[in-house]
Scaffold this motif. Structure first.
Motif, mmCIF file in Angstrom:
data_model
loop_
_atom_site.group_PDB
_atom_site.id
_atom_site.type_symbol
_atom_site.label_atom_id
_atom_site.label_comp_id
_atom_site.label_asym_id
_atom_site.label_seq_id
_atom_site.Cartn_x
_atom_site.Cartn_y
_atom_site.Cartn_z
ATOM 1 N N ASP A 165 0.242 -1.360 0.082
ATOM 2 C CA ASP A 165 -0.437 0.061 -0.094
ATOM 3 C C ASP A 165 0.587 0.907 -0.472
ATOM 4 O O ASP A 165 1.778 1.329 0.768
ATOM 5 C CB ASP A 165 -1.046 0.029 1.118
ATOM 6 C CG ASP A 165 -1.696 1.061 1.060
ATOM 7 O OD1 ASP A 165 -2.082 2.405 0.779
ATOM 8 O OD2 ASP A 165 -2.201 1.257 2.771
ATOM 9 N N LYS B 260 1.712 3.240 3.235
ATOM 10 C CA LYS B 260 2.088 2.871 4.230
ATOM 11 C C LYS B 260 3.425 2.330 4.065
ATOM 12 O O LYS B 260 4.194 1.891 4.907
ATOM 13 C CB LYS B 260 1.809 1.639 4.752
ATOM 14 C CG LYS B 260 0.125 1.896 4.852
ATOM 15 C CD LYS B 260 -0.241 0.452 6.144
ATOM 16 C CE LYS B 260 -1.706 0.577 6.449
ATOM 17 N NZ LYS B 260 -2.391 -0.423 6.731
ATOM 18 N N GLN C 269 9.017 -8.018 12.243
ATOM 19 C CA GLN C 269 9.839 -8.333 11.326
ATOM 20 C C GLN C 269 10.613 -10.120 12.761
ATOM 21 O O GLN C 269 11.607 -10.406 12.534
ATOM 22 C CB GLN C 269 10.936 -7.655 11.246
ATOM 23 C CG GLN C 269 11.026 -6.318 10.991
ATOM 24 C CD GLN C 269 10.697 -7.466 9.605
ATOM 25 O OE1 GLN C 269 10.745 -7.706 8.741
ATOM 26 N NE2 GLN C 269 11.066 -5.565 8.325
HETATM 27 C C1 NAG Z 1 5.012 -3.521 6.655
HETATM 28 O O1 NAG Z 1 5.609 -5.011 6.249
HETATM 29 C C2 NAG Z 1 5.850 -5.846 7.330
HETATM 30 C C3 NAG Z 1 6.153 -6.850 8.181
HETATM 31 O O2 NAG Z 1 7.482 -7.497 6.525
HETATM 32 C C4 NAG Z 1 4.465 -6.373 6.716
HETATM 33 O O3 NAG Z 1 3.545 -7.916 6.933
HETATM 34 C C5 NAG Z 1 2.954 -6.080 6.113
HETATM 35 O O4 NAG Z 1 2.368 -6.324 4.754
HETATM 36 C C6 NAG Z 1 3.443 -4.280 5.288
HETATM 37 N N1 NAG Z 1 3.100 -3.006 5.446
HETATM 38 C C7 NAG Z 1 2.883 -2.750 3.684
HETATM 39 C C8 NAG Z 1 1.768 -1.846 4.355
HETATM 40 O O5 NAG Z 1 3.720 -3.266 3.143
#
Ligand code: NAG
Ligand code: NAG
Length: 482
Positions: free
Chosen positions: A421, A424, A466
């Motif tokens: 997205d 984010k 993580q």
């Molecule tokens: C941000 O990172 C986390 C862990 O890698 C992931 O699960 C999540 O989907 C990510 N958020 C976006 C918006 O990419």
């Protein structure tokens, strides 16, 4: 003018003395374009033998136009743009090895790489082929490696330079402790073994990116507070523009082997626009376009005093908001064209053609030594292992015909398949970075396990998402400790 008097004393023979600049006719301009008003001193325009790209105003995001060169005339408001950034676009650069690939950087902290269809856009382009995330502030500079395939440099207002392998979407080198202030310009040398930078602390630095070391630097290269630029010339010397303490615009020439004294320093005038230098390594001519000026001044650089020789000025009435510069292989050799600029006005883009008057119709080989062609000389892996190579040259004797579109060579499947997205993305970029930094730290310093443990702890707090990866690292460390 004071500066012409100064240079007139040293009139010398030069085949470029009578270069003649001329704007094209109105119907060959690109009209009704809302050129970006963002406060940033980049060129806002990038050109290659197929396309002209222009950063434009866009509501609620960032966009640039990409027009096939022949598509002059009025550009309809509905003409599709490249519009994937969520903040204003600050810089764009065409890939030197693929005329359908362009990189962009933005206030949204990201760098994107785009594949332009052969005949230009018919629909808005929102999906880049690659998103490069790693900067924590806006990214003001993108510039491709001159001779290595798929290697791209970005510099951000986080005072960090990142060199990327666009093919794999990964960062190869992060230079985050060499600059303590805003980076105004970055330039590769001819074979891409070094970069030089100019920054707000008034320093010019010569950096070996693979050693991650500053190998030469000059403090207060120009004493004034306004922005400087630094570019490498073909012989390895550095040409700079900047301001004196009295706010006069200056140009200077430096030898990186001895930066203490400059080779030449000239004062030009007291205007206040930053002087953007454009350089032709084949003829050793530097063209200076001041932002907000209405002229282009050009200089020939030689190895005899006074080294920087004023040639002439192309003057017009309207000030320039930005400027594109055609690579040599895009010029019309039958017209003895030695440079072509794309001048941005408030609402249009006007090509300006520089020619050397010649009576003969034959190919003028003294004006056109072999020039950098579109083939890359090395792959990213070879470069990172320490190899260097000069550009692969081509002859312009029979003109240059751009090749058909080739797809950008990606190692991975399109990284966009898992595109997150957009809003984010920034949050995640910085956590990804922290983790990446830690991994490399771990690899480099086996003897600092204690510190690493502490770091792991603090990072685990920040990055609950993580967790998995961190426990993997902990396992690895446990092995090392045993
Ligand atoms: C941000 O990172 C986390 C862990 O890698 C992931 O699960 C999540 O989907 C990510 N958020 C976006 C918006 O990419
Ligand atoms: C690349 O350029 C550097 C700096 O000018 C020079 O020292 C080096 O020999 C060059 N390497 C090659 C392979 O041309």
């Amino acid at each position: 003018f004071f500066f012409t008097d100064m240079f007139r004393r040293v009139v010398r023979q030069s085949k470029f003395r009578h270069v003649f600049g001329q704007a094209v006719k109105n119907d060959q301009c690109y009209d009704d374009i809302r050129v970006s008003r963002v406060t940033w001193d980049s060129t806002f325009c990038a050109v290659n033998p197929k396309f002209v790209a222009i950063i434009i105003e866009a509501s609620g995001g960032g966009a640039f136009l990409v027009l096939p060169l022949h598509k002059s005339g009025r550009i309809d408001k509905s003409y599709p743009t490249v519009c994937g950034h969520t903040g204003p676009v600050l810089d764009i650069d065409w890939c030197p090895h693929n005329d359908n690939v362009i990189a962009s950087s933005s206030e949204d902290c990201s760098v994107m790489v785009w594949q332009i269809p052969e005949n230009g856009l018919t629909l808005p382009l929102t999906d880049p082929v690659v998103i490069l995330e790693g900067h924590s502030k806006r990214v003001g500079i993108v510039t491709w490696h001159p001779t290595v395939r798929n290697v791209l440099l970005s510099a951000g207002c986080d005072n960090t330079i990142i060199i990327w392998n666009v093919g794999s979407g990964e960062s190869l080198i992060t230079l985050d402790d060499l600059h303590s202030d805003m980076i105004y310009s970055v330039c590769w040398n001819r074979n891409g073994s070094l970069i030089c930078t100019a920054s707000k602390d008034k320093k010019v630095r010569v950096i070996d990116p693979r050693k991650q070391e500053v190998i030469a630097e000059k403090e207060r290269a120009h004493e004034g507070a306004r922005p400087m630029r630094a570019i490498f010339l073909a012989d390895g010397n550095i040409f700079t523009t900047g301001f004196s303490r009295m706010s006069e615009r200056q140009i200077a020439l430096w030898n990186p082997k001895n930066m203490e004294e400059c080779i030449a320093l000239h004062e030009l005038d007291t205007s206040n626009g930053v002087l953007l230098p454009f350089y032709d390594p084949d003829t050793n001519v530097v063209y200076l376009c001041g932002k907000g000026d209405s002229s282009i001044r050009y200089f020939e650089i030689t190895d005899e005093a006074p080294y920087v020789h004023f040639l002439n000025t192309f003057s017009s009435k309207e000030p320039q908001r930005g400027m594109g510069y055609m690579p040599k292989r895009g010029l019309d050799v039958n017209k003895c064209e030695i440079a072509r600029f794309y001048k941005l006005h408030e609402r249009k883009c006007e090509p300006i053609i520089m020619t050397v008057p010649r009576k003969s119709e034959l190919f003028q080989d003294d004006l056109y030594p072999d020039t950098a062609g579109p083939e890359a000389a090395l792959e990213a892996e070879e470069w990172i292992e320490g190899k260097n190579a000069d550009p692969i040259l081509i002859s312009l004797k029979h003109g240059y015909v751009p090749a058909k579109s080739r797809d950008l060579k990606l190692v991975k499947k399109n990284v966009l398949d898992k595109k997150p997205d957009l809003k984010k993305r920034n949050e995640n970029a910085s956590s990804h970075n922290k983790l990446a930094d830690m991994v490399s730290y771990l690899q480099k310093t086996e003897n600092k396990l204690d510190d690493i443990l502490k770091e792991i702890k603090s990072i685990r707090d920040i990055l609950s998402s993580q967790d998995k990866r961190i426990s993997k690292l902990e396992e690895q460390m446990a092995k090392v400790t045993i």
